[in-house]
Enzyme design. Structure first.
Site, PDB file in Angstrom:
ATOM      1  CB  THR A   1      -0.955  -0.011   1.028  1.00 39.93           C
ATOM      2  OG1 THR A   1      -1.526  -1.345   1.343  1.00 39.93           O
ATOM      3  CG2 THR A   1      -2.075   1.300   1.308  1.00 39.93           C
TER       4      THR A   1
ATOM      5  N   GLY B   1       2.957  -3.252   8.506  1.00 37.85           N
ATOM      6  CA  GLY B   1       3.187  -3.753   9.728  1.00 37.85           C
ATOM      7  C   GLY B   1       4.680  -3.958  10.195  1.00 37.85           C
TER       8      GLY B   1
ATOM      9  CD  GLU C   1      -4.791 -10.534   2.948  1.00 42.34           C
ATOM     10  OE1 GLU C   1      -3.557 -10.358   3.092  1.00 42.34           O
ATOM     11  OE2 GLU C   1      -5.697 -11.395   2.322  1.00 42.34           O
TER      12      GLU C   1
HETATM   13  C1  LIG Z   1      -3.889  -1.867  10.500  1.00 44.70           C
HETATM   14  C2  LIG Z   1      -3.682  -1.933   9.100  1.00 44.70           C
HETATM   15  C3  LIG Z   1      -2.387  -2.451   8.752  1.00 44.70           C
HETATM   16  C4  LIG Z   1      -2.119  -2.707   7.333  1.00 44.70           C
HETATM   17  N1  LIG Z   1      -1.152  -3.426   6.811  1.00 44.70           N
HETATM   18  C5  LIG Z   1      -0.509  -3.268   5.683  1.00 44.70           C
HETATM   19  C6  LIG Z   1       0.609  -3.977   5.317  1.00 44.70           C
HETATM   20  O1  LIG Z   1       1.289  -4.782   6.284  1.00 44.70           O
HETATM   21  N2  LIG Z   1       1.208  -3.802   4.081  1.00 44.70           N
HETATM   22  C7  LIG Z   1       0.402  -3.057   3.396  1.00 44.70           C
HETATM   23  O2  LIG Z   1       1.046  -3.066   1.924  1.00 44.70           O
HETATM   24  N3  LIG Z   1      -0.542  -2.539   3.476  1.00 44.70           N
HETATM   25  C8  LIG Z   1      -1.263  -2.571   4.707  1.00 44.70           C
HETATM   26  N4  LIG Z   1      -2.432  -1.919   5.127  1.00 44.70           N
HETATM   27  C9  LIG Z   1      -2.994  -1.315   3.957  1.00 44.70           C
HETATM   28  C10 LIG Z   1      -4.239  -1.831   3.485  1.00 44.70           C
HETATM   29  O3  LIG Z   1      -4.126  -2.856   2.987  1.00 44.70           O
HETATM   30  C11 LIG Z   1      -5.214  -0.714   2.839  1.00 44.70           C
HETATM   31  O4  LIG Z   1      -5.644   0.145   3.868  1.00 44.70           O
HETATM   32  C12 LIG Z   1      -6.364  -1.319   2.045  1.00 44.70           C
HETATM   33  O5  LIG Z   1      -5.877  -2.221   1.097  1.00 44.70           O
HETATM   34  C13 LIG Z   1      -7.222  -0.273   1.669  1.00 44.70           C
HETATM   35  O6  LIG Z   1      -6.738   0.766   0.895  1.00 44.70           O
HETATM   36  P1  LIG Z   1      -6.641   2.026   1.387  1.00 44.70           P
HETATM   37  O7  LIG Z   1      -6.610   2.473   2.636  1.00 44.70           O
HETATM   38  O8  LIG Z   1      -5.997   2.898   0.115  1.00 44.70           O
HETATM   39  O9  LIG Z   1      -8.421   2.542   1.064  1.00 44.70           O
HETATM   40  P2  LIG Z   1      -9.112   2.910  -0.385  1.00 44.70           P
HETATM   41  O10 LIG Z   1      -8.553   1.781  -1.584  1.00 44.70           O
HETATM   42  O11 LIG Z   1      -8.866   4.390  -0.938  1.00 44.70           O
HETATM   43  O12 LIG Z   1     -10.495   2.868  -0.180  1.00 44.70           O
HETATM   44  C14 LIG Z   1     -11.217   3.807   0.498  1.00 44.70           C
HETATM   45  C15 LIG Z   1     -12.659   3.555   0.496  1.00 44.70           C
HETATM   46  O13 LIG Z   1     -13.065   3.598  -0.870  1.00 44.70           O
HETATM   47  C16 LIG Z   1     -13.690   2.195  -1.238  1.00 44.70           C
HETATM   48  N5  LIG Z   1     -13.410   1.717  -2.604  1.00 44.70           N
HETATM   49  C17 LIG Z   1     -12.244   1.699  -3.081  1.00 44.70           C
HETATM   50  N6  LIG Z   1     -12.096   1.320  -4.392  1.00 44.70           N
HETATM   51  C18 LIG Z   1     -13.449   0.888  -4.575  1.00 44.70           C
HETATM   52  C19 LIG Z   1     -14.274   0.557  -5.693  1.00 44.70           C
HETATM   53  N7  LIG Z   1     -13.563  -0.128  -6.738  1.00 44.70           N
HETATM   54  N8  LIG Z   1     -15.727   0.482  -5.700  1.00 44.70           N
HETATM   55  C20 LIG Z   1     -16.198   0.919  -4.868  1.00 44.70           C
HETATM   56  N9  LIG Z   1     -15.628   1.286  -3.464  1.00 44.70           N
HETATM   57  C21 LIG Z   1     -14.313   1.492  -3.564  1.00 44.70           C
HETATM   58  C22 LIG Z   1     -13.368   1.173  -0.053  1.00 44.70           C
HETATM   59  O14 LIG Z   1     -14.370   0.173  -0.016  1.00 44.70           O
HETATM   60  C23 LIG Z   1     -13.094   2.067   0.967  1.00 44.70           C
HETATM   61  O15 LIG Z   1     -14.120   2.156   1.793  1.00 44.70           O
HETATM   62  C24 LIG Z   1      -3.092  -2.003   6.429  1.00 44.70           C
HETATM   63  C25 LIG Z   1      -3.897  -1.360   6.894  1.00 44.70           C
HETATM   64  C26 LIG Z   1      -4.253  -1.119   8.092  1.00 44.70           C
HETATM   65  C27 LIG Z   1      -5.412  -0.512   8.324  1.00 44.70           C
END
Ligand SMILES: Cc1cc2nc3c(=O)[nH]c(=O)nc-3n(C[C@H](O)[C@H](O)[C@H](O)COP(=O)(O)OP(=O)(O)OC[C@H]3O[C@@H](n4cnc5c(N)ncnc54)[C@H](O)[C@@H]3O)c2cc1C
Length: 824
Positions: free
Chosen positions: A303, A342, A587
């Site tokens: 991410t 993480g 995930e």
């Molecule tokens: C505690 C925690 C640990 C994590 N650990 C890791 C890690 O170890 N390594 C890593 O790489 N990442 C990690 N992440 C990141 C995590 O994988 C991302 O937060 C997740 O993939 C969502 O991406 P984003 O935060 O950019 O949200 P976005 O992708 O920006 O999504 C924001 C909102 O928009 C909606 N949305 C997005 N796309 C669409 C679509 N096509 N259609 C409809 N709605 C949509 C989603 O449902 C969401 O509600 C972690 C996140 C957290 C909170």
């Protein structure tokens, strides 16, 4: 944090020429004391114990040599050995007999009692073990040591009250089934239960895992403690030869770190599995063993600040340079900075970095690269690597989710993970037969774990809230002089809690079915038979979303069921909620997961229309509607309710599929038609997954050999199904009379299940050590324990807090506070 005085002394000792600090002059005397204190801190521990302490191990300050030259080597001010007592000598008297015996302090109370009884050949069940504090015995009396599973060294009579709250004892006596047998079912057999308990005992006996509640620590202290415990867990697992036993190591970690998310968790959840799945055989030889031996600690960095769900949007580049045979890893923009992984902030020294691969002037999309981030001996970040902690979050305080900016960092060509694709020395890109489908397998497994974690989270919250509901009295007494009713006496409270318990059992069994499905399908996939992959992939995505959504909602409901105490960290509930909640996002974000399941379901309707056969869990999908099962008339059996939910799921899906097709017929693009039905489609995906949960629940209930357990699980399953029918009545047509029948059936079930409420949660067999809850403790002595908890608050260290002297006194005297520094 450290006291201000200590900070001042250290600063003075390290800054040889400073004459004023924070506006106060540094006297010769102060300087001399500060310098001598610094020398002692970094030299004496080693000399006294020949055992370096944390501080002595920390890098010695540069000034140490010059300070030693000035003051010489110093003796300790006092020599105090703080090592814990390992054994005690007891004099035992019984009648006119007397014996002396040695006792190891890490024995459990149960073992101590046995040992005492063995001395005189007395039956343990006829003996009580009491703690007598000579100073307090007048006020407290002898205190019964009544928690047999507690270790002798950490038994604190002040927080263990003499006897179990009678209101809980009374509720426990109402169980209509053998609780222990249900525990065996939940654990997957008696053998597993015994093994789990043995592991819990190992941790309980180990004083290294004892510490004050983390809620009173600063974030830095929490992180430090979690690092230490996580590494200690690894060390112990190795010593106990348990590393290759996933069941044993899972429970060891859980009980050793019940409320601390591990800073090295990503290493074994993502880093090692990625190396296993994505490395060539040669690369595995080189890195995997080092990772498995914990010679290196890694994380998974996908991410970015600007890119999460949409993987292809990732901006980090890995550009191949044939002249040096290296990749240049670069973060070209602020939005390309890796954000969230993480353990990335402070703990890990390696990462699998996901980046866009460029070679010979072409971009070949996202690939994975092993990047060293920190020096293996000093742990300093390497040139070009800028990384750190992303700051406090809603939960997960013990883990350093981090950021990573790569400024033209060079890595060898061989550090690209080359199982599925390769860049040759001259820069030629070769893609091997794609086996992306194989990685789906791992994903399915990880998602089944998320569903099971959600169920475990609810089991913890429900145990706390149900026990509390048995001992909390609140409300108008039924007659004058009668006690106030208990929370569990209120039907609405029973409904709130028992539906959470029902969700918990449903998800628990569904996660097992999903995991079994993974083990059935995975060998086929490895041999190239991928027919069931779409089904398992869609199911795991949807169940991950439904499981974590329900998990978070049920834990929150349990928290609110505990009123104000549920808001206190003492209840343990805020932490359970904050630990479960992020699973809705990582995930695969839940809504995006449901859309993936929905997309699969749309395809299933198409395939049904073409007369093709569907996978088992999709087999109910047809191209035409089926008649609505009648809820009126006969008994509302679980099978009938499940049939109704199946009909609901199909009806909703056909409706959405019809809309989708009409958009396509109107020549809308596929993607536009999909967006137009996406909101409804997520509801279809939920309905499909709930059906799966219901089926798994009912199958497990029916499989219970003991008729009493079968009976109570079937009733709980009916409550789950009825609640779904009632809450999903708006999705399809349900007559008012059918709805009324279902509501009546829910009311009857609440009355029927209420006597088993405690037994149903205690079948999860969660020790106090796991629950970390003042209000959910086994003995139900909530109020005494709450007072004890509050006493530990650092704010209570002094009667008058320093803020009084700094601000309140002046404010009350009418002085202006504006001139005072905000942080003293
Ligand atoms: C505690 C925690 C640990 C994590 N650990 C890791 C890690 O170890 N390594 C890593 O790489 N990442 C990690 N992440 C990141 C995590 O994988 C991302 O937060 C997740 O993939 C969502 O991406 P984003 O935060 O950019 O949200 P976005 O992708 O920006 O999504 C924001 C909102 O928009 C909606 N949305 C997005 N796309 C669409 C679509 N096509 N259609 C409809 N709605 C949509 C989603 O449902 C969401 O509600 C972690 C996140 C957290 C909170």
């Amino acid at each position: 944090g450290r006291p201000k005085k200590e900070f001042r002394a250290e600063a003075i000792a390290r800054l040889a020429h400073v004459t004023h600090l924070n506006g106060t002059a540094v006297t010769d005397e102060e300087r001399s004391a500060a310098e001598r204190s610094l020398i002692r801190a970094h030299t004496i521990d080693l000399e006294i114990k020949n055992e370096p302490t944390d501080l002595a191990v920390a890098e010695a300050p540069d000034q140490l040599d010059s300070l030693l030259a000035k003051h010489g080597r110093l003796d300790a001010l006092a020599k105090v050995d703080l090592r814990p007592t390992q054994s005690v000598s007891l004099v035992l008297r019984y009648g006119n007999q007397s014996r002396t015996c040695q006792l190891a302090t890490n024995q459990l109370i149960r073992e101590v009692k046995q040992k005492v009884c063995d001395q005189f050949n007395v039956e343990p069940s006829r003996v009580g073990l009491y703690y007598i504090d000579q100073g307090m015995v007048g006020a407290m009396g002898p205190e019964l040591l009544n928690l047999p599973g507690r270790a002798f060294h950490s038994y604190r009579p002040e927080d263990v009250v003499q006897k179990v709250n009678p209101m809980l004892t009374e509720e426990r006596a109402k169980a209509s089934f053998p609780v222990e047998e249900l525990t065996y079912i939940l654990d997957g057999g008696k053998f597993n239960t015994e093994k789990r308990r043995e592991i819990e005992e190992l941790v309980t006996k180990d004083p290294n895992f004892e510490h004050p509640p983390i809620q009173f620590m600063t974030r830095e202290q929490q992180y430090s403690l979690a690092v230490k415990k996580a590494l200690l867990v690894q060390q112990r697992l190795k010593e106990l030869d348990m590393l290759d036993d996933p069941y044993a190591s899972y429970f060891f970690r859980r009980i050793a770190m019940p409320r601390e998310v591990s800073p090295i968790g990503l290493h074994w959840v993502m880093f090692v599995p990625t190396l296993m799945g994505q490395c060539s055989d040669e690369q595995r030889e080189r890195w995997l063993q080092r990772a498995l031996n914990y010679e290196i600690i890694g994380t998974y960095a996908q991410t970015e600040m600007g890119h999460g769900t949409f993987l292809r949007g990732i901006e980090t580049t890995a550009t191949y340079d044939p002249s040096s045979q290296q990749f240049v890893l670069h973060s070209p923009t602020t939005t390309s900075i890796k954000w969230w992984p993480g353990g990335l902030g402070k703990t890990c020294n390696y990462a699998v970095v996901v980046a866009q691969l460029h070679t010979q002037g072409r971009c070949h999309g996202v690939h994975m690269f092993l990047v060293q981030l920190r020096d293996e001996s000093t742990h300093r970040s390497l040139p070009g690597v800028v990384c750190g902690d992303i700051g406090p979050k809603m939960g997960y305080h013990t883990i350093d989710n981090g950021f990573l900016q790569l400024n033209s960092v060079r890595i060898p060509r061989e550090n690209m993970l080359m199982r599925n694709a390769e860049v040759q020395p001259d820069g030629t890109y070769i893609r091997r037969v794609s086996n992306e489908k194989l990685t789906y397998g791992t994903m399915v497994f990880v998602r089944s774990l998320i569903v099971s974690d959600a169920a475990r989270g609810i089991s913890e919250a429900a145990t706390i809230a149900v026990r509390y509901a048995c001992v909390r009295r609140q409300g108008e007494p039924s007659s004058p002089g009668a006690p106030e009713p208990r929370l569990l006496d209120y039907p609405v409270h029973q409904y709130r809690l028992l539906t959470c318990v029902a969700n918990c059992y449903g998800l628990w069994f569904a996660s097992e079915v999903l995991r079994d499905l993974y083990f059935t399908v995975q060998p086929d996939v490895l041999e190239g038979r991928t027919e069931r992959l779409p089904e398992t992939h869609a199911l795991s995505a949807g169940l991950k979303a439904v499981g974590s959504n329900r998990g978070a909602a049920c834990v929150e409901e349990c928290r609110r069921c505990c009123g104000g105490f549920g808001f206190s960290e003492a209840s343990g509930l805020p932490k359970i909620y904050n630990d479960i909640n992020p699973a809705c996002t990582y995930e695969g974000e839940n809504t995006v997961m449901l859309l993936q399941t929905g997309r699969h379901l749309l395809k299933c309707v198409e395939r049904a229309r073409r007369g093709e056969q569907l996978a088992p869990s999709d087999a109910y999908i047809r191209s035409r509607p089926t008649p609505q099962p009648k809820l009126a008339g006969g008994p509302l059996t679980a099978d009938l309710l499940l049939g109704w939910l199946r009909w609901r799921s199909l009806s909703m899906l056909l409706e959405v599929s019809g809309r989708f097709n009409s958009f396509i017929e109107q020549r809308q693009a596929w993607a536009d038609a999909f967006q137009a039905v996406s909101r409804r489609l997520t509801r279809c995906a939920e309905a499909h997954c709930i059906l799966y949960v219901g089926q798994a629940f009912l199958d497990s209930a029916k499989a219970a050999e003991n008729p009493k357990i079968c009976g109570v699980l079937t009733s709980l399953c009916r409550l789950f199904l009825l609640n779904e029918v009632v809450s999903g009545a708006g999705d399809v047509q349900l007559s008012r009379s059918d709805l009324a029948r279902c509501q009546d059936a829910i009311d009857s079930l609440l009355t029927e299940l209420r006597p088993n409420a405690v037994a149903l949660v205690e079948a999860f067999d969660l020790p106090d050590r796991m629950l970390c809850s003042v209000i959910g403790r086994y003995d139900g002595q909530v109020y005494e324990a709450m007072l004890q908890w509050a006493r530990q608050s650092p704010l209570n260290a002094t009667d008058v807090h320093e803020s009084y002297e700094l601000y309140t006194r002046q404010f009350l005297a009418g002085r202006s506070l504006a001139k005072l520094a905000y942080f003293h």
